[in-house]
Design a protein around this motif. Structure first.
Motif, PDB file in Angstrom:
ATOM      1  N   UNK A 198       0.813  -1.236   0.000  1.00 15.07           N
ATOM      2  CA  UNK A 198       0.000   0.000   0.000  1.00 15.07           C
ATOM      3  C   UNK A 198       0.839   1.274   0.000  1.00 15.07           C
ATOM      4  N   UNK A 199       1.981   1.255   0.708  1.00 10.37           N
ATOM      5  CA  UNK A 199       2.841   2.439   0.719  1.00 10.37           C
ATOM      6  C   UNK A 199       3.463   2.663  -0.660  1.00 10.37           C
ATOM      7  N   UNK A 200       3.847   1.565  -1.332  1.00 14.70           N
ATOM      8  CA  UNK A 200       4.419   1.698  -2.677  1.00 14.70           C
ATOM      9  C   UNK A 200       3.376   2.259  -3.646  1.00 14.70           C
ATOM     10  N   UNK A 201       2.141   1.722  -3.574  1.00 16.65           N
ATOM     11  CA  UNK A 201       1.092   2.229  -4.464  1.00 16.65           C
ATOM     12  C   UNK A 201       0.817   3.697  -4.180  1.00 16.65           C
ATOM     13  N   UNK A 202       0.812   4.088  -2.905  1.00 19.71           N
ATOM     14  CA  UNK A 202       0.589   5.488  -2.547  1.00 19.71           C
ATOM     15  C   UNK A 202       1.676   6.375  -3.147  1.00 19.71           C
ATOM     16  N   UNK A 203       2.928   5.941  -3.032  1.00 21.11           N
ATOM     17  CA  UNK A 203       4.037   6.729  -3.570  1.00 21.11           C
ATOM     18  C   UNK A 203       3.935   6.850  -5.080  1.00 21.11           C
ATOM     19  N   UNK A 216      -2.787  11.876  -2.282  1.00 16.14           N
ATOM     20  CA  UNK A 216      -1.681  10.917  -2.162  1.00 16.14           C
ATOM     21  C   UNK A 216      -0.376  11.613  -1.822  1.00 16.14           C
ATOM     22  N   UNK A 217      -0.149  12.789  -2.406  1.00 13.38           N
ATOM     23  CA  UNK A 217       1.055  13.548  -2.049  1.00 13.38           C
ATOM     24  C   UNK A 217       1.013  13.926  -0.576  1.00 13.38           C
ATOM     25  N   UNK A 218      -0.129  14.429  -0.104  1.00 15.96           N
ATOM     26  CA  UNK A 218      -0.251  14.799   1.292  1.00 15.96           C
ATOM     27  C   UNK A 218      -0.102  13.615   2.226  1.00 15.96           C
ATOM     28  N   UNK A 219      -0.674  12.475   1.847  1.00 15.25           N
ATOM     29  CA  UNK A 219      -0.558  11.279   2.678  1.00 15.25           C
ATOM     30  C   UNK A 219       0.880  10.789   2.728  1.00 15.25           C
ATOM     31  N   UNK A 220       1.573  10.843   1.600  1.00 19.65           N
ATOM     32  CA  UNK A 220       2.976  10.431   1.578  1.00 19.65           C
ATOM     33  C   UNK A 220       3.824  11.343   2.459  1.00 19.65           C
TER      34      UNK A 220
END
Length: 273
Positions: free
Chosen positions: A24-29, A241-245
């Motif tokens: 999930x972190x990779x997909x978010x990035x 997604x940018x903000x979450x990352x």
């Protein structure tokens, strides 16, 4: 060779768990680097795009990213330092001083651990409102300064610190604050680091209380500001997604820097009786 074959099932399980955690972190990035129309394309795009700068620019225009990050960092650091100091002082008192009602007071403190956090929101809001602190930094910081779990962790760890060590410092003329600073804090450094990670994580990611206590966008923390992006009819998931990352990055860095102290602190807190 036999040992290698026997190890394959465990390796497969660990690889699957790693994929579930990191995926999930990779997909978010990756999603943070694509335009909103490409994020949910079929097939999914699991490779970097060229929209990261544009998504970041839009996010800055939408929520004032740098200002919001400053708010969140200030509140998280102030809450963490204040809660660490109070937890250490209270734990030191419970562990190293004898006074009437100490055990009863400690049991009452532990009983607060079973009270859901949502139950206290309305009373805390009324208190903050009565003293005129709503929509201010103190409203976000003060409720997080007293952490029963932190006091419990400090007390349990301080029970293992020899009284003779503290008495030796007192004989040399050191006052209690100096004993605490020069003797106790160096010994407790791993436990303090572990608690600091917990406290910072809780404050950095806190959403419900800032949402209730804040009224103006200029005071928003990052979780509240990101939630405001999804209040419109069309959500720009590239910005989200940018903000979450960005929101996830400080915690990853903090854990990597303090991972040795974090693990040793948890083990110390678990083994002290």
């Amino acid at each position: 060779m036999t040992r290698l074959i026997r190890g394959w099932p465990l390796t497969f399980v660990l690889a699957a768990v790693f994929g579930l955690c990191v995926g999930p972190f990779y997909w978010m990035a990756m999603a943070a680097t694509h335009a909103n129309s490409d994020i949910f394309s079929n097939p999914p795009k699991f490779y970097p795009g060229d929209q990261l700068a544009e998504n970041t620019r839009k996010l800055e225009e939408s929520i004032g990213l740098l200002h919001v990050l400053g708010n969140t960092l200030f509140v998280a650091v102030a809450t963490t330092l204040g809660a660490l100091a109070i937890s250490l002082l209270a734990g030191y008192g419970f562990a190293k001083f004898s006074f009437r009602g100490r055990n009863t007071l400690f049991v009452l403190l532990l009983s607060t651990l079973v009270i859901p956090g949502g139950v206290t929101i309305i009373p805390v809001f009324e208190m903050m409102n009565d003293i005129g602190l709503i929509d201010s930094y103190p409203a976000l910081i003060l409720p997080g300064l007293t952490v029963p779990f932190g006091i419990f962790l400090m007390r349990q760890s301080l029970l293992a610190v020899p009284d003779e060590l503290l008495d030796a410092a007192r004989v040399d003329g050191a006052g209690e604050l100096r004993v605490l600073a020069r003797v106790v804090v160096p010994v407790m450094r791993p436990v303090l680091a572990a608690l600091a990670v917990f406290l910072f994580l809780g404050s950095w990611n806190d959403f419900l209380w800032p949402l209730i206590a804040l009224r103006t966008p200029e005071m928003h923390t990052l979780p509240v500001a990101l939630a405001s992006l999804q209040a419109t009819s069309r959500t720009d998931f590239g910005q989200v997604m940018v903000g979450t990352a960005i929101s996830s990055l400080p915690m990853m860095v903090l854990f990597l820097v303090l991972q040795k102290q974090f693990i040793s602190g948890l083990l110390a807190g678990a083994t002290k009786g």
